[in-house]
Design a protein around this motif. Structure first.
Motif, short mmCIF file in Angstrom:
data_model
loop_
_atom_site.label_atom_id
_atom_site.label_comp_id
_atom_site.label_asym_id
_atom_site.label_seq_id
_atom_site.Cartn_x
_atom_site.Cartn_y
_atom_site.Cartn_z
N PHE A 110 46.18 42.04 35.11
CA PHE A 110 45.62 41.99 36.46
C PHE A 110 46.69 41.52 37.46
CE2 PHE A 110 43.69 39.14 39.68
CZ PHE A 110 43.03 40.10 40.43
N LEU B 250 39.02 34.42 42.53
CA LEU B 250 39.69 33.46 41.65
C LEU B 250 40.30 32.33 42.47
CD1 LEU B 250 41.47 35.89 39.17
CD2 LEU B 250 39.66 34.26 38.58
N LYS C 85 50.58 42.23 42.00
CA LYS C 85 51.94 42.25 42.54
C LYS C 85 52.27 43.63 43.07
CE LYS C 85 53.27 39.26 39.06
NZ LYS C 85 54.10 38.97 37.88
N ALA C 86 51.83 44.66 42.36
CA ALA C 86 52.09 46.02 42.82
C ALA C 86 51.42 46.25 44.18
CB ALA C 86 51.57 47.03 41.79
N ALA D 241 50.03 51.88 45.30
CA ALA D 241 49.06 51.45 44.30
C ALA D 241 47.79 52.30 44.39
CB ALA D 241 48.72 49.97 44.48
N ILE D 242 47.38 52.63 45.61
CA ILE D 242 46.21 53.50 45.80
C ILE D 242 46.50 54.87 45.21
CG2 ILE D 242 44.79 54.72 47.51
CD1 ILE D 242 45.21 52.32 49.39
N ARG E 293 39.05 46.21 45.06
CA ARG E 293 38.40 45.47 43.97
C ARG E 293 39.35 44.45 43.36
NH1 ARG E 293 35.87 49.93 40.22
NH2 ARG E 293 35.11 48.12 39.09
N TYR E 294 40.63 44.80 43.32
CA TYR E 294 41.61 43.84 42.81
C TYR E 294 41.78 42.67 43.77
CZ TYR E 294 42.63 47.20 39.20
OH TYR E 294 42.51 48.04 38.13
N VAL F 277 49.07 44.26 38.53
CA VAL F 277 48.51 45.16 39.54
C VAL F 277 48.51 44.48 40.90
CG1 VAL F 277 46.50 46.51 40.25
CG2 VAL F 277 47.07 46.31 37.83
N ARG G 208 50.74 43.96 46.40
CA ARG G 208 51.52 43.19 47.38
C ARG G 208 52.78 43.98 47.78
NH1 ARG G 208 54.70 38.40 44.77
NH2 ARG G 208 55.83 40.19 44.04
N GLY H 26 45.92 55.44 41.74
CA GLY H 26 44.54 55.44 41.28
C GLY H 26 43.89 54.07 41.19
N TYR H 27 44.53 53.06 41.76
CA TYR H 27 43.92 51.72 41.74
C TYR H 27 43.02 51.53 42.95
CZ TYR H 27 47.10 50.30 38.01
OH TYR H 27 47.75 50.19 36.82
N ASP H 28 41.80 51.07 42.71
CA ASP H 28 40.91 50.70 43.82
C ASP H 28 41.33 49.33 44.30
OD1 ASP H 28 39.14 52.89 44.03
OD2 ASP H 28 38.21 52.27 42.15
N LEU I 70 38.83 40.33 43.47
CA LEU I 70 38.91 39.45 42.30
C LEU I 70 39.93 38.34 42.54
CD1 LEU I 70 38.09 38.65 39.47
CD2 LEU I 70 39.67 40.34 38.56
#
Lengths: 251, 307
Positions: free
Chosen positions: B177, B208, B182-183, B191-192, B200-201, B180, B185, B195-197, B204
């Motif tokens: 996690f 946290l 860091k990517a 990152a999009i 949602r990251y 991702v 940032r 394929g990363y949403d 989270l």
């Protein structure tokens, strides 16, 4: 199946305030081909490209991918369907190493990326595949360098390796050779050719020799509309295309 | 963990274990609570690239939650801390859903606005006792048999919570996690396109960070036996930014060092009164102008090792 269409647009239109950037573009890209989108500056190529990759929302029109309408989906969503884009300015993760850049893409296919409690070591299983990809674009000796330190052409190579890590069915490349020295242009062209063996490529490109050398089919845009379409020979012989390019310094 | 960080971890643990022999333990407990708070904040900005200007709401909410649970409902300390933390986490979820829709300065402003809303709520709500705060919060018996009224029992508890929180954050940063994050940032658009949403990251990460800030706030309340408006005030949100920048944004140990420096300044320069703020301001300016990586960031850069 030469007429098998992977990506199709119907009447795609994008209006900005008082200005139509892309007008009624109906495009079909055949599976397995390299399709180039060209046109003089301001012809709407990049807008068109951003519509296809869903980084912009069309005002009107439809986009179909593998026969399925994908018009309102999120950019990340279509990437997961196998339609992956690149960027005009090289898109790397600058302060991550070359290896980590490629691993980020492999990690997405692997899943489990919300696992915040797991040690990073679980990702080491991706290293072999990542190194293979890095090697295939000629960056093997640079795997632990930070991406930001690479020369421009190498960054683009890294970007291609990262995209290939997703094993996309179709790649959208935004001016893959823009701003490159001649030897890099050749290197990147060769990489695109190699990557396109088992997939479809749609690219926006300024460098006409690259277009001639690589593409199976060309669509010429002018003022947001399709001016001509066909292979390089047909298109380059079209008087309207010659007219559109006159004075722009291209043949 | 690289060797440089193992050594730094050893130094940090040894410091907090040995320092109470010569330094006032309550001061060190305060420092550890703020260090955890700053580490939680750093998780969001240093690794997710999201500048929250409302983190005091999590510190304050958890503090009030823990104080109310311990004093009014008679919760034992472990459940009081859990309750305060859960309250901060819930607030994190709600505010996160709103805030992560925007980026950069807009994100910062939304978090500030939400934190101000929470501040005025705590100012008005009856259970917080307004300006007085919730006082004389009982520390109680941890797990039913450790009397936290004993300063060493309390100290060990805070130390254990701090170390656990610190190591958890370390784990998050280095998890799949964290990669991702860091990517995102580094290059959100890319990152999009992979394929990363990203939302949602970010959510989270925000959740946290809020939760761990809550742990710090709830623990701090038990240490001082007090939950007050100070912890929910916007200046607290600013202070945690200062701690993190001073120590080193995006470093693992920087926020701890930054918190120690700021808390020490406040403590030892207390007789200067309002001048403390000016001293802090000067330090901040010097930091931004001359050592932008922060204290730990500069040391790490000089050693060419991650810290």
């Amino acid at each position: 199946m030469p007429d098998d269409v992977i990506l199709e647009t119907k009447g795609l239109t994008k209006e900005f305030k008082g200005f139509v950037a892309v007008q009624n573009v109906s495009l079909s890209v055949r599976r397995g081909s390299i399709h180039a989108l060209i046109g003089p500056n301001g012809a709407g190529k990049t807008t068109c490209f951003n519509l296809l990759s869903h980084f912009l929302e069309p005002t009107r029109g439809q986009i179909l991918y593998n026969g399925r309408e994908i018009t309102g989906l999120s950019p990340a969503g279509i990437a997961r369907m196998g339609l992956v884009r690149s960027f005009q300015i090289s898109a790397v993760f600058p302060h991550l190493t070359v290896l980590d850049n490629v691993r980020i893409a492999l990690q997405r296919k692997r899943g489990g990326s919300f696992d915040f409690w797991r040690a990073g070591g679980v990702l080491d299983e991706l290293n072999a595949k990542a190194r293979e990809l890095i090697e295939s674009v000629g960056l093997a000796e640079l795997e632990s360098a930070a991406a930001v330190e690479l020369p421009y052409g190498r960054k683009r190579a890294l970007e291609i390796a990262t995209t290939l890590a997703l094993d996309p069915e179709m790649m959208l490349l935004d001016e893959p050779t823009a701003g490159m020295a001649q030897q890099d242009v050749e290197r990147i062209s060769a990489l695109i050719k190699k990557a396109a063996v088992s997939r479809t490529v749609l690219m926006v490109e300024h460098n006409l020799s690259v277009v001639e050398h690589l593409s199976d089919r060309i669509t010429v845009l002018q003022r947001g509309e399709i001016l001509a379409e066909g292979d390089y020979k047909t298109v380059s012989a079209n008087p309207e295309v010659i007219q559109a390019y006159l004075g722009a310094g291209h043949g | 963990m690289p060797r440089s960080q193992k050594i730094a971890l050893g130094v940090m643990a040894a410091f907090f274990l040995l320092a109470p022999l010569v330094v006032y333990p309550v001061f060190l407990m305060k420092a550890m609570c703020f260090a955890l708070f700053a580490c939680a904040f750093n998780l969001l900005i240093g690794f997710g690239g999201l500048l929250s200007f409302g983190h005091a709401m999590f510190l304050g909410t958890a503090g009030y939650g823990a104080a109310h649970a311990a004093k009014v409902w008679g919760f034992p300390p472990e459940f009081a801390i859990l309750f305060g933390t859960a309250a901060a986490a819930l607030l994190g979820l709600v505010t996160g859903l709103l805030a992560i829709r925007r980026q950069g300065i807009y994100f910062a402003m939304i978090t500030l606005a939400l934190a101000q809303m929470m501040y005025f709520f705590y100012l008005q709500a009856a259970f917080t006792h307004g300006e007085d705060g919730i006082q004389a919060v009982p520390r109680g018996m941890l797990f039913g048999f450790i009397d936290l009224a004993n300063v060493w029992a309390m100290y060990s508890t805070v130390f254990a919570i701090f170390m656990a929180g610190f190591l958890l954050i370390y784990r998050v940063i280095h998890s799949p996690f964290g990669q991702v994050l860091k990517a995102i940032r580094e290059n959100e658009q890319r990152a999009i396109s992979l394929g990363y949403d990203v939302d949602r990251y970010k959510l989270l990460a925000y959740l946290l960070s809020a939760t761990l800030a809550g742990v710090a706030g709830a623990t701090k309340t038990l240490v001082f036996q007090l939950a007050s408006l100070t912890d929910a005030h916007w200046s607290m949100s600013g202070e945690v930014v200062l701690m993190t920048l001073l120590g080193g944004l995006g470093t693992v140990f920087g926020p701890v060092a930054g918190a120690l420096i700021i808390i020490s300044l406040e403590n030892y320069l207390a007789q200067l009164g309002a001048w403390v703020t000016i001293v802090q301001g000067v330090i901040f300016v010097i930091c931004v102008l001359t050592f932008r990586r922060g204290v730990i960031g500069e040391i790490g850069n000089w050693l060419r090792k991650p810290l």
